[in-house]
Design an enzyme around this catalytic site. Structure first.
Site, PDB file in Angstrom:
ATOM      1  N   CYS A 196       4.413   5.706  22.697  1.00  0.00           N
ATOM      2  CA  CYS A 196       5.441   5.292  23.773  1.00  0.00           C
ATOM      3  C   CYS A 196       6.167   4.107  23.358  1.00  0.00           C
ATOM      4  O   CYS A 196       6.917   3.698  23.444  1.00  0.00           O
ATOM      5  CB  CYS A 196       4.952   5.284  25.055  1.00  0.00           C
ATOM      6  SG  CYS A 196       4.743   6.733  25.728  1.00  0.00           S
TER       7      CYS A 196
ATOM      8  N   SER B 275      -4.149  -2.876  -0.536  1.00  0.00           N
ATOM      9  CA  SER B 275      -2.903  -3.728   0.136  1.00  0.00           C
ATOM     10  C   SER B 275      -3.507  -5.101   0.354  1.00  0.00           C
ATOM     11  O   SER B 275      -4.772  -5.012   0.542  1.00  0.00           O
ATOM     12  CB  SER B 275      -2.149  -3.272   1.237  1.00  0.00           C
ATOM     13  OG  SER B 275      -1.216  -4.168   1.954  1.00  0.00           O
TER      14      SER B 275
ATOM     15  N   GLY C 100       0.664  -1.382   0.072  1.00  0.00           N
ATOM     16  CA  GLY C 100       0.082   0.028   0.041  1.00  0.00           C
ATOM     17  C   GLY C 100       0.738   1.197   0.063  1.00  0.00           C
ATOM     18  O   GLY C 100       0.599   2.125  -0.618  1.00  0.00           O
TER      19      GLY C 100
ATOM     20  N   THR D  93      10.303  -8.061 -11.873  1.00  0.00           N
ATOM     21  CA  THR D  93       9.635  -9.502 -12.027  1.00  0.00           C
ATOM     22  C   THR D  93       8.289  -9.539 -11.180  1.00  0.00           C
ATOM     23  O   THR D  93       8.942  -9.399 -10.106  1.00  0.00           O
ATOM     24  CB  THR D  93      10.603 -10.539 -11.883  1.00  0.00           C
ATOM     25  OG1 THR D  93      11.579 -10.294 -13.041  1.00  0.00           O
ATOM     26  CG2 THR D  93      10.089 -11.921 -12.246  1.00  0.00           C
TER      27      THR D  93
ATOM     28  N   ASN E 218      -7.007   4.731   9.404  1.00  0.00           N
ATOM     29  CA  ASN E 218      -6.350   3.582  10.071  1.00  0.00           C
ATOM     30  C   ASN E 218      -6.321   3.590  11.405  1.00  0.00           C
ATOM     31  O   ASN E 218      -6.383   2.472  11.986  1.00  0.00           O
ATOM     32  CB  ASN E 218      -4.966   3.182   9.619  1.00  0.00           C
ATOM     33  CG  ASN E 218      -3.844   4.596   9.664  1.00  0.00           C
ATOM     34  OD1 ASN E 218      -4.390   5.662   9.231  1.00  0.00           O
ATOM     35  ND2 ASN E 218      -2.977   4.380  10.213  1.00  0.00           N
TER      36      ASN E 218
HETATM   37  S1  FES Z   1       8.057   6.891  26.957  1.00  0.00           S
HETATM   38 FE1  FES Z   1       6.240   7.545  26.919  1.00  0.00          FE
HETATM   39  S2  FES Z   1       5.925   6.970  29.110  1.00  0.00           S
HETATM   40 FE2  FES Z   1       7.739   6.611  28.627  1.00  0.00          FE
END
Ligand code: FES
Lengths: 415, 124
Positions: free
Chosen positions: A330, A204, A71, A242, A156
């Site tokens: 995170c 995709s 995609g 290909t 998404n």
């Molecule tokens: S990296 Fe976001 S709380 Fe630790």
């Protein structure tokens, strides 16, 4: 421990029927589609069959489908391909102009940012709290230099389905090319490229129970695209390489299956999705749905929970056997929260507390019941650890508090 | 991505909660990345007699705050001030590079709590 997979927006397992169809193309029909002998013809025919299967699903013509590796590649080929073809044609003194939205997938956003470095101008349209593109602003943004609008069909992360037909109408009236990234919606909601007035549309395989490493791009007949992979001239000269025959066969079969099941799959997943949404938002204190309640992908439920952070939530659910995803960065390489969640107006802390559950065909009602049983406990446990829960400090208060602490610690050091 | 030791502290954080009438409180964080941490201490005879924490953040943030309470408990204030982010990371059997700032935060939080105590005592 039983494992429950609720991350189908990331990828799906290959359907048995798809795998069965693919296998002989690794060992038995291994010809190169460019060869003239019977081995080559087998491969060639397989590709053409897949082309038809995909074209059928989006109501296009066979010759309007180009195979790519993903995609992301389809998005790149569409946007750069149109941009490079049109750059010289733009007479507007302000320069060539592209319109997109703030909540596009990185495959689109990063491509647009790259083009900005090449001298293109890009307008990133804002969205409302549900994630809908501001159509009025889109229309007002069109200038003489605008040659391309690229707006995703469905988001998404939060699952919102954009008013792409409305956008297509405007694009057509104003004679601007429309590309839409339909990677998340392809096979899940009906797509009719004619009704959409789409000139290009990316899909995709691995999001619809097909293999990874294969995608396709619909290019309306007559639309001129500049290739960026040069070589033997495969795929009408637009994408030399290909062909990945087994992958293409897999994508074709997955599309055919999706077409047969699109209504029943959507009805089934909508039922499970709504059960999740209703139970979680009703039973978990301060939990909210992100995205629009109904104009969303049938398999997407996206929540945020006050006071806790997404990565902790995802890892805690994983401990209970539930695979999910988060809007918190995170867990990824960048630490800023999702650009989509910020664009719908959440602050950083709210955005970090997000959880995405995306359903698939194989999920059962019992699995959903299990999730509904486990999730409240997990949320409660994390809230016990959180300084943001209970006291219900607002982000602003927090920032002030942190500033004060910082000042305090600096003053102490000075003394 | 995370060590088993880190996951253990994430699953069962030690010294989690708040202290009633703490002698010092340190609150640090970075709301953009999502870490917010409060460390509460009770001090007796210049030693950290009790310590608790509350954290909003990723698994690494929760585990590092749990680990620092373990490391600091029973130490003198001078010793506790010397705890580095590397020490915390080592005690957790390593942190992914991108998560090093989380352990930095835990060390910072403890420092702020100690300074808060010292300031209250008029020792600064
Ligand atoms: S990296 Fe976001 S709380 Fe630790």
């Amino acid at each position: 421990m039983k494992r429950i997979y609720l991350d189908h927006a990331a990828t799906t397992p290959i359907a048995q029927e798809v795998l069965k169809e693919m296998l002989p193309y690794f060992t038995e029909f291994y010809g190169n589609a460019s060869s003239l002998h019977s081995f080559g013809r087998e491969a060639h025919n397989a590709i053409e069959k897949a082309r038809a299967q995909i074209a059928n699903l989006i109501k296009a013509k066979e010759e309007e489908i180009i195979f790519t590796s993903s995609g992301t590649e389809s998005d790149n080929l569409a946007i750069k391909g149109i941009a490079y073809r049109h750059k010289e044609l733009i007479t507007d003194f302000e320069g060539p102009h592209i319109i997109t939205s703030a909540i596009e997938h990185p495959a689109v956003l990063e491509t647009c940012k790259y083009l900005e470095q090449q001298g293109f101008r890009v307008k990133y349209l804002p969205v409302d709290k549900y994630g809908f593109v501001n159509v009025e602003e889109l229309e007002n943004s069109i200038s003489k230099g605008t040659f391309l609008i690229t707006i995703m069909h469905a988001n998404n992360e939060i699952g919102t389905i954009e008013p792409i037909e409305e956008i297509g109408k405007i694009a057509k009236e104003r004679d601007v090319i429309l590309h839409t990234d339909a990677v998340q919606s392809f096979g899940k909601v009906p797509i009719d490229v004619g009704k959409m007035n789409a000139d290009l549309l990316s899909v995709s395989a691995h999001k619809i129970y097909g293999p990874k490493g294969v995608g396709a791009l619909y290019i309306k007949r007559g639309v001129q695209v500049e290739p960026f992979i040069h070589g033997g001239g495969h795929e009408r000269g637009l994408r030399s390489s290909t062909e990945n025959i087994a992958g293409i066969v897999g994508l074709g079969k997955a599309a055919e299956l999706a077409q047969q099941r699109i209504e029943s799959d959507a009805a089934y997943m909508t039922k499970l999705r709504d059960k999740l949404i209703k139970n979680i938002t009703e039973n978990v204190e301060e939990s909210y749905l992100n995205g629009h309640p109904t104009k969303r992908l049938p398999n997407n439920a996206h929540f945020r929970f006050t006071g806790i952070e997404g990565e902790s939530l995802v890892l805690s659910l994983d401990e209970k056997g539930i695979a999910s995803s988060t809007g918190s960065a995170c867990s990824s390489k960048k630490l800023e929260p999702s650009h989509v969640l910020l664009a719908i107006g959440l602050n950083e802390v709210e955005a970090h507390g997000s959880l995405r559950l995306t359903l698939g065909r194989e999920n059962t009602e019992e699995e959903i019941d299990y999730v509904l049983g486990v999730l409240p406990e997990v949320v409660e446990r994390l809230r016990k650890i959180s300084p943001l829960w209970g006291k219900k400090l607002e982000l602003e208060e927090w920032k002030k508090k942190l500033e004060k602490e910082e000042r305090k610690s600096k003053e102490i050091e000075l003394r | 991505m995370y060590s088993e030791k880190l996951m253990e502290h994430f699953r069962n954080p030690h010294n989690m909660g708040e202290l009633e009438n703490p002698d010092g409180v340190g609150t640090v964080g970075n709301p953009i990345c999502g870490d917010l941490m409060s460390i509460y201490i009770k001090v007796k005879d210049n030693k950290i007699e009790d310590i608790k924490f509350k954290t909003f953040g990723c698994a690494a943030a929760i585990a590092t705050s749990s680990m620092i309470t373990e490391l600091a408990k029973g130490k003198t204030l001078e010793e506790a001030l010397k705890i580095t982010k590397e020490e915390i990371a080592d005690a957790l059997e390593g942190l992914p590079p991108i998560k090093m700032h989380c352990s930095n935060l835990a060390a910072e939080g403890l420092k702020v709590a100690i300074k808060d105590y010292l300031a209250k005592k008029g020792k600064y």
